[in-house]
Structures are given as structure tokens and as C-alpha cells.
Write a protein that holds these residues in place. Sequence first.
Motif, mmCIF file in Angstrom:
data_model
loop_
_atom_site.group_PDB
_atom_site.id
_atom_site.type_symbol
_atom_site.label_atom_id
_atom_site.label_comp_id
_atom_site.label_asym_id
_atom_site.label_seq_id
_atom_site.Cartn_x
_atom_site.Cartn_y
_atom_site.Cartn_z
ATOM 1 N N PHE A 43 -2.337 6.748 -14.903
ATOM 2 C CA PHE A 43 -0.929 6.895 -14.264
ATOM 3 C C PHE A 43 -1.238 6.046 -12.834
ATOM 4 N N ILE A 44 -0.539 4.809 -12.571
ATOM 5 C CA ILE A 44 -0.457 3.864 -11.450
ATOM 6 C C ILE A 44 0.829 4.119 -10.889
ATOM 7 N N VAL A 45 0.688 4.364 -9.379
ATOM 8 C CA VAL A 45 1.717 4.269 -8.537
ATOM 9 C C VAL A 45 1.656 2.849 -7.684
ATOM 10 N N PRO A 46 2.549 1.881 -8.153
ATOM 11 C CA PRO A 46 2.400 0.563 -7.330
ATOM 12 C C PRO A 46 3.028 0.674 -6.127
ATOM 13 N N ASN A 47 2.198 -0.085 -4.933
ATOM 14 C CA ASN A 47 2.849 -0.469 -3.714
ATOM 15 C C ASN A 47 3.751 -1.581 -3.756
ATOM 16 N N VAL A 48 4.672 -1.658 -2.979
ATOM 17 C CA VAL A 48 5.877 -2.841 -2.979
ATOM 18 C C VAL A 48 4.862 -3.938 -2.357
ATOM 19 N N PRO A 49 4.648 -5.105 -3.142
ATOM 20 C CA PRO A 49 3.568 -6.129 -2.714
ATOM 21 C C PRO A 49 4.342 -6.980 -1.682
ATOM 22 N N LYS A 50 3.565 -7.210 -0.432
ATOM 23 C CA LYS A 50 3.965 -7.826 0.854
ATOM 24 C C LYS A 50 3.113 -9.245 1.001
ATOM 25 N N PHE A 51 3.446 -10.247 1.521
ATOM 26 C CA PHE A 51 2.768 -11.268 2.031
ATOM 27 C C PHE A 51 2.229 -10.744 3.524
ATOM 28 N N PRO A 52 1.176 -11.121 3.683
ATOM 29 C CA PRO A 52 0.894 -10.700 5.244
ATOM 30 C C PRO A 52 1.453 -11.626 6.331
ATOM 31 N N LYS A 53 1.956 -11.067 7.576
ATOM 32 C CA LYS A 53 2.503 -11.989 8.513
ATOM 33 C C LYS A 53 1.394 -12.681 9.293
ATOM 34 N N GLY A 102 8.781 11.521 -4.270
ATOM 35 C CA GLY A 102 8.241 10.972 -3.002
ATOM 36 C C GLY A 102 6.739 11.199 -2.908
ATOM 37 N N ASN A 103 6.082 11.779 -3.673
ATOM 38 C CA ASN A 103 4.629 11.896 -3.324
ATOM 39 C C ASN A 103 3.669 11.603 -4.845
ATOM 40 N N LEU A 104 4.164 10.565 -5.346
ATOM 41 C CA LEU A 104 3.447 10.250 -6.735
ATOM 42 C C LEU A 104 2.175 9.561 -6.397
ATOM 43 N N THR A 105 1.952 9.246 -5.278
ATOM 44 C CA THR A 105 0.608 8.700 -5.225
ATOM 45 C C THR A 105 -0.575 9.592 -5.207
#
Length: 1136
Positions: free
Chosen positions: A77-87, A50-53
Amino acid sequence: EESFPMKCEATGNPGPEFRWTKNGEDFDPYQDPRLITLDDSGTFIIPNNGNLTEFQGNYRCFATNKLGTAMSEEIEFIVPNVPKFPKEITEPIEVMEGQSVILECNPPKGIPPLQIYWMTMSLQHIEQDERVSMGLNGNLYFSNAIKTDSRRDYCCFAAFPRIRTIVQKNAMSSVSKHLLDFTNSLLERKPSLLTPTGKESHTYLVKGEDLQLECIAEGFPTPEVEWVKIGFHKLPERAVVESHGKLLTVEMVNEEDEGKYMCRAKNPHGEVVHYFYVTVEEPPEFEIEPQSQLVTIGAGVVIKCVVKGNPQPSVAWRVNGQPLNEQEAAFPRTRTFFFTKLITTCITRKEIKRLMQSCFVVFNGAMLITVSPDIQPLILTENNLRYMAVEGKGAVMHCKVFSSPASTEGRERFSVHKNGSLEIQNLMKEDMGEYSCFAQNTEGKVAIAATLEVKGKRNRYSYPPRDLRVLAGTTIQFSCQAEFDPSIGDDFEILWEKDGMALNGSENARYMLDDGVLEIIDVSFGDQGFYVCVARTPVDQDMAVAQLSVVDVPDPPEDVIHSEHNGRSVKLQWIPGDDHNSSITEFVIEFEESQHEPGSWREMMRVPGNHHSAQLKLHSHVDYRFRVYAINEVGRGRPSQATERYKTPASAPDKNPENIKIEGHLPHEMDINWEPLSPIEHNGPGLEYKVSYRRQGNGEDWKEHMVKRHSFLVKNTPTFVLYEIKIQAKNHMGWGPDPKIITAYSGEDFPSAAPEDVAVDVMNNTMMQVKWAHVHKDKLNGHLGGYRISYWRLRSLLDSKKTHGDKHTLTFSGERNHAVVTGLRPFSEYSLIVMAFNSRGNGPGSHPVSFKTPEGVPGEVAAFSVTSIQKHKVTLTWSPPVDANGVIIGYILQYQLINDTEEQGSLMSLNISADNNKLHLQYLEALSKYKFYLRCCTQMGCGPAVSEERTTVPEASNWKISDALNSSKTFHIIEGLEPGTEYTVRLMTKSWVDNSSIFEDVIRTSAKGISNQGWFIGLMCAIALLTLIVLIACFVNRNKGGKYSVKEKEDLHPDLESPGINDDTFCEYSDNDEKPLKSSQHSLNGDLKGGDSGDSMVDYGDEDAHFHEDGSFIGEYSGRKDRVSMEIKGNNQSTA
């Protein structure tokens, strides 16, 4: 995943120690309890807790022992974030119909690849075409908005397959408003580009990447986009135009794809262009890689590291993992220092890529000394090696030496490399022989020998394989013939490869290899590729490459659907099938309807090969199905699956009958015919036709009739009167459009008057001109077809009796009042008439007009023959020509000597009066061949000549004359002849005063033998008597049945010019003692036809006959009657 290993493994002696750096700083995984480390390894594992970043960054591993350091490539080593469209809340986009619209997607960042889709809230894809398309940036572009584009659920979906995530943007609204106050023409405009912007742009790619150029234009009507590579006639072969022409893709670009590209968007109002400058860069690549080296103490070291790339890469060096400039102080460049084993790293850098290669430099020694131990040179290359090479190429013979101190090397000639190898360029036969390599230093001298054998001819292809482009399913052959030095013998071989894979020994039964020929049976698309022919010997090899391209008809289009249903209009769309290496030139759309011709597919329209949709205009009241097939240069592909049925609503007819024809077969009728509407053009049930007609110009009302057939007969019409006619179609839904009025005449009748003032102008003896006055149009009773001239020959002007000859008719179309008639016979009287005609037939003829033709040149003389051939004279007979063509004024006889030599005698001429038909020509040479020419003449000239050839006979003496013979006898016995003697025999008429002969021949008697014996002569006499009795019996029997055939024919064709024959003539012949035979002289005069009977000895002059001892020649005379008839045919001048 649960954990992520960071691997680093290395081996060495002594064993290496490992260390890591993170983002350029030292990093010790053993100090972080969250990481899992492995013994005797540099690998550590990052668990997913849970602390890969916290562990994101760039890592590098180093392995070190006392001999040096090795370095790994950098690990990110890349830890991607879950992509999201802005609200966000998007306002509806309102545009006027015809304007352009852009719906922006702006997808979030994430791990590539990224895939974008435009769909509705119900997950239905937004249809894309020439007008609507999605750009590479994910935006949705509308070149011009239409009313049906209005919707409130345009959704952009972004998919990230690597992390199995799809995100959705809030729905967007677009409303297209219709302008009621303006016409569509106000919205029409020239194209402009929505993307890219500006006039030009630059694109940079690395070799091997895919090039994608995009042009999306707006305008109304929808612009069409086309692509051009500046300076070339066409795009590269690997270029593919997609997305309805808006996207140009070139896969795996190379240097040839560099250049300037242009996209052009155009519609009827103008065009706009954009230029793309494409630069293909090449990643760093080693041309010369660093090599590990073994050197002696004090020797200089050169480590080569040559790289290439576009742009030119920069080069950096590391020693034991540290930059070289940081190590210079530790490694002074003097011979008094030595190094332990060290590892250097050559690094090439470039903005777009990094390439690394390790190289090892090993130094001898383990301590700091100034002079190394001395040892005798050691040649590491094997002794007595044999080298073979080809004349004209190069050869390298190796001689690798190790010594301390360094040895000196002696070479006999040519270039010597630092490693001891001897290289000879451009070998010649004189270079063949044994070579020695010497190495020596202060401790000694060593040498090795090597033998060089030079072959006389290098391999080359006499017939290399050629590129082939063939149809699938055929059998092809690649031929590969090479030449090589014959002294190599059986060590020559030809090998085949396909795309790097060897074909020799292949288990594929379709590949047949035989003596340099590769045959592929039943070629398929899997056989496409590059085929390499390798001609190999132990000393040389050559290769040739040929490409095989397989073509076939296109595959059927897929996903054929119809949409945008608008009554009698639908839009048909499809996805093209594989074109099989031959571009699709066009698509053909076919339809089938279920009512009139179910199951029959007919062509509706064709569209260009780069179009994948079409707007179809349909007929009413038809239940349609559609299918599409593609065409390329190979041929027509199979059709697609049929679409679902679509039935159009019924409506009134769109058109009226065409090709209306008015025919008047009878004078008081008018037959109206027309081409009916095809069943698919009925537009509904209950089709009928309304036929309307009236006389033109007299104010009559229209007379109307409703009919279901496609013809109508109007009766009781005046003859040849102009009518107005119209035909209108009608069905249960209503009337067709207002019909066009046509005019036509009612039925025709025969012309009622003949041409007048007929005049004849005789132009020459075979041609005349006729003139006449036109028949008045009121008397034609129809459309004038033209005029006909009928003429016939009444008589020859040499004959006072008139007859009606065969009638000849000439037709002249149109309004003519004169004509020329050819082919007339000279010196004749003719009569002619002229008549007018129409489609009904001929009118009455004019009053006959007679005319006469003048004299002409006569035809050939008839029955020309040469008879009574003697030593110095012959007799010529003839008859006047059948076509005299005038009054005969005389004849011209010409003759010349034509013996079988190249030279001919002079041509002699004689004029003969018109009343003669026989000539005795004298003073000829004996035993000579002559040719005689005879022409007949009138006042207009002489006609063509007829010719005969004859040979005179040699002179004979001491003639003996027999008694007169009865003409009924068929043989005569001459007695008193000498055996083995040559005699000349003639048959003559008794009353001829000129001694002309009917028959003459040279006969030789046989030598004395059995025929001279009395008993043989008696036997022959008995046979002759018996033959005579049989002939008499046949004669009597024939008289009982009627006359002889010869007598019948002579009675039918008597010779009116022959005088009577009295009883004491030589040729007398009678049935009995009182009745003389009619025309017996005529038979002897030679007018017997080919089938008449007649006996004469004339026919036997050409036979090799001979007498018996008693003078008999019965056997030589029998069975010759046919030939007698033909020989006598021309002799009609004889008189008894």
C-alpha cells in the motif's frame, strides 16, 4: 478515491479465521477504529481521512482453521506524494556555435509511468531531429549548437498520468555565440558519445519486457548513428530504430534477443562506438506444480515442486503459513505419528519476481494411532476401459488403488507407475490385446481389465502449410494434407486455428475451408498471424504452424511541414506512415509551382528511408508546394497532403544557357542554337539572352545582340572560319554569371578539289584496293567527313561492247587514303572515281581509273535437260552458264545409278569440249534410274554442278510405223489393235536418224465391248469429224485477227541456230500452201515457255491411257496442253 479496500476472502470447513501482518509484524485491523471491517470476512477498508501515509506498508492475510492455514500474496500500500521540481535558479548556458549542449531535466519521483516533454513557455514543442533529441532520462541533447538554438524559455514538463499531475521545471536559457575570428572548420570534430558513457555497458531484462538502447553523440557535422548486433548480418526483425536513429527498441524480448549490440556514431572526421551486453532473464515458472494428494497412514509423501528461471530461482516451503524449518519439531518423521490436514506452500524466490503456489497434502485419520484399520483394496479406476494408441508412440492404462494397509499390485509386463498406471513405450502391433490390473493386501484381492488397440500409423503431414508473405487484397490458400491410419475411418478431421481461435464454423465469409485447404479472400492486415493446422484422430493428433504476413505499399507520410526558411532554402520534415511490413527504402519529395506548370507535380529529390527530413535548395521567384511519398519493396505509396505554399524571392539568373550548337547550313551563315533555361530557372521576370561573337585571332571587338528566343543567325560570314561565341542570361534583377567562351566554325561549302594519285591494286577476281592522296585542308571548305568511292562495270571481257552499268558508292569516314572494295564480278572491266565530302556534300570526283578483274570459276550450266530417254541411252542438252566469269574450256559430266536402294553405282565421268551443248549417252541399263551432274570449267576451275534424274525404259519389238502426220493435227487414230492388249506408242520426227522419240508411253486397249460395234465406231467418227470442223473454223477465225500467240512469241525470240525447214519435213506447218510457219522447228525443239501453246503426245507417257477398239485415243489427249509445254521445255537438241 474516498476509500481503499484490502481484500481477503477464504472458505473452509470449519469456517476460517483471518489475521493480518504488516511489514512482517502482526496487525489487527479490528483494533484500529479508523478502519472499517466486515463480518465473516478478512477484508478491511482504509478510508481517505487525510492520514493515509500512516497505513503505508506491506500487508499479508492468513486464513486458518483446525485443518491448516492459507496465505495470500503480499500487498503493498503506497501513498504517493505530489511530485515537485525543486526550486532553483539556473544560470544561462553559453556555448560557442558548433559545441554540444545538455539541458538536464532531473524529473521528480512519482508513480509511474512518467512522461517528459520539452516545450517553450508558449507551450510550443521543441523540434527534435538528428541534431536535437531527448534522451530516455529526460535530458535534452544538442549534438552541436547553432545560432537559432539560442532562447531563454526551455522548459521541461513531467507528466504522471496515474495521479493526473503535470509539473514544470523553471525555464532554462541557452545562448549560442558565433565565432567571428575562426572558420567553421575549427569547430569540426569527430563524434563522441554524450550518453552512454564509456566503451561498454550491461543491460538486464526480464523476458517479455521491452529493450531500449540509446546512443546520443555530439560532433560537427552532426554524426549519424547506426546499430549492429555483433555476429549477425542484421538486427532482429522486431527491432525498431527510432528518434532519428538514436534509440533501438525491441518489444517483448526473449532468449534470441540476448547478445552483444553496438552503436556507431560517425561523421566525415571519424567515429565512436559503444557496446551493449544484453542479458534476458526469465521469471520463475513452475515446471512441475505441487499437487494435492490422498495417502494412507504411514505412507511416504513426496510433494514435487520443480521450477525454472534465469538465473535459477531458490525454493522455500511453508507449512500452515510458517517456514518449514520452524515446523520440523512439530512434525517428526516417524510412522508412529500422523498429521491432521495441513496446508503447505511452495515459494520460489528470485531477485526480480516472486511466484507462489499452494498445494494440499491430506492424511487419513483423526487421532494418534500406530496401526490403521485394515480394509480390502479398492480399485478406483473404471473396469473394462478401452484404450487406443498409435504404433510407435506410448500408451498409459490407469489402475488407481486405495487400501489400508497398502496393497501390492501385480503387472504382467512393462513399466508400472506408483499410482498404478501401466505405461508402454514405443507401441507395436504385438502390444494390442486385453490387460488385467490386480491389487491385493491381507484383506483381499481385486482386479480390473482394459483393452488396448494399436493403430498402425500415426498422423503426419504429407504437405504442411507454408509461411506466406502476400500483398493486401489478394486471395491466398493454406494447404494442409495429412496421412493417417485408414482403419480410423471417418473419425479423422482437420481443424484450423488462428492465434488460438478456431476457424472451423467461423461466420466470416472470407474464410473458406474445404478438404484441408483454408482460403482467405481479400486478405487484409487483420488476417496477419499464425495459422495452425491440426490433424486429429481419436488416438492422435499432429499440428503444423504457418505464418501469414501481409504487405502493402506504405501509407502517406503525415505532418509534412517546411521550416527554417532561408530565402532559397527550406527544411522539409515529415512523420512516416505505416510501412505495412515492408521497410521503407526511400522517400521521394515532389514540388508543384503555381506560375509555369500549375497542378503538375515533379520530383525534386530522394532521401533514404531512415531519414525523415531534408534540406531543399530552391529556385528564385517560384511559389512552391511540397509533398512526400514513400517507397518500399511492394511499390510506391500514396503521396502526403501538400504543404502550404512558400514563395522564394526573385534574383538574377544562376546559370547561362547550355548545349550551345553552331550549325552552318549555308556557306556564308552561322546558325547559333542553345538549350534555353527552363521557366523555373528564370529566377525572375524579363528573361533575355545576350549573344556575343567575334572572329578568333584577328583582334575584333565582340558583336553583341539581345534576343528572347533561343537561336540567332549570323549572316555574311566567311566560309569555314573559326569564331568565339558566348551567351549570357539576364532578367530584371540582373545578369547571370560570366559565360564560358566556346569556339566554332562558320558555315561550310562543298570541297573544291578532288583526291589525286588514285591507284588501283586488283587483289583477286572479286576484290581490289584503292589508294589516293588526301585533299588539302584548305580545299575541304569544312570539316572532312571522309571519302567516297564510286565504281561501275563497263563490260564482261567476253564482250567487246562497253556499257555503263549500275553505279555503286562506298563511304569511308575520317582521314583515310585507302580502301578495299569487294563484291566485284570476275573477268570484267570496271571504272571508278574517288571524292572527298563534308557536311555540305561531295566534292568533285577524281579522274576515272579503269581496271580489269581476272577470270573466276563459272556459274551453273543453264537449261540442262535429259530427253529422248530409251532403253540404253539418253540425250543431254544444256546452254553455257549466264555468268561464265572467264573463257569456258569445257564441261565435266558425271552420272551414276541411283535405283531405290541404299547402294549406289559408281560415279562415271566424261570430259566434253567447250563447243558442244548436246551429248548422246549410251550403254545404260534398261529400266534404271540415273542421276546426271554437269559442271562448266574455266582456267580457274569448275563451277557448281547442276543435276537431273531420269529412268530408262524397257525394250519393245515389232514396231509398226504410221505414215507421216501433218503437224497441224492434234490426234491420230491407230487401227487394227487387239482388245485387252498392251502397246508401246512413240511419236518421232520423220528425219531423225537416231530414232529418238518425242513421246513414248505404254497403253493398254480395252476389252471387247460396245466400242467394237459398228454403230459406235460411226458415232465416234462423226464426233471426231465435228471436232475437226470446229478446230478448222477456230483456226480460220484466228488467222483473220492476227497470228497465233505462239507465233508472236517465236517471232520475238527466234532460234538463230535453227536451220530452215523445207516443205517435205515431218513438222511442216503453214497458214496456207505458200507461206511456211516461222520457227516451227523451234517449237518442236523444246524452247516453248510455260505459257506457249504446243501439242505433243510426249505429255501423256505418265497417264494411264488406253485405246478404244478402233485405235482412237482422242479422249486421252484432250485438255493436256499445259503439261506439254513444261515437258518439252528442255528439249532443244532436235533437228528435223
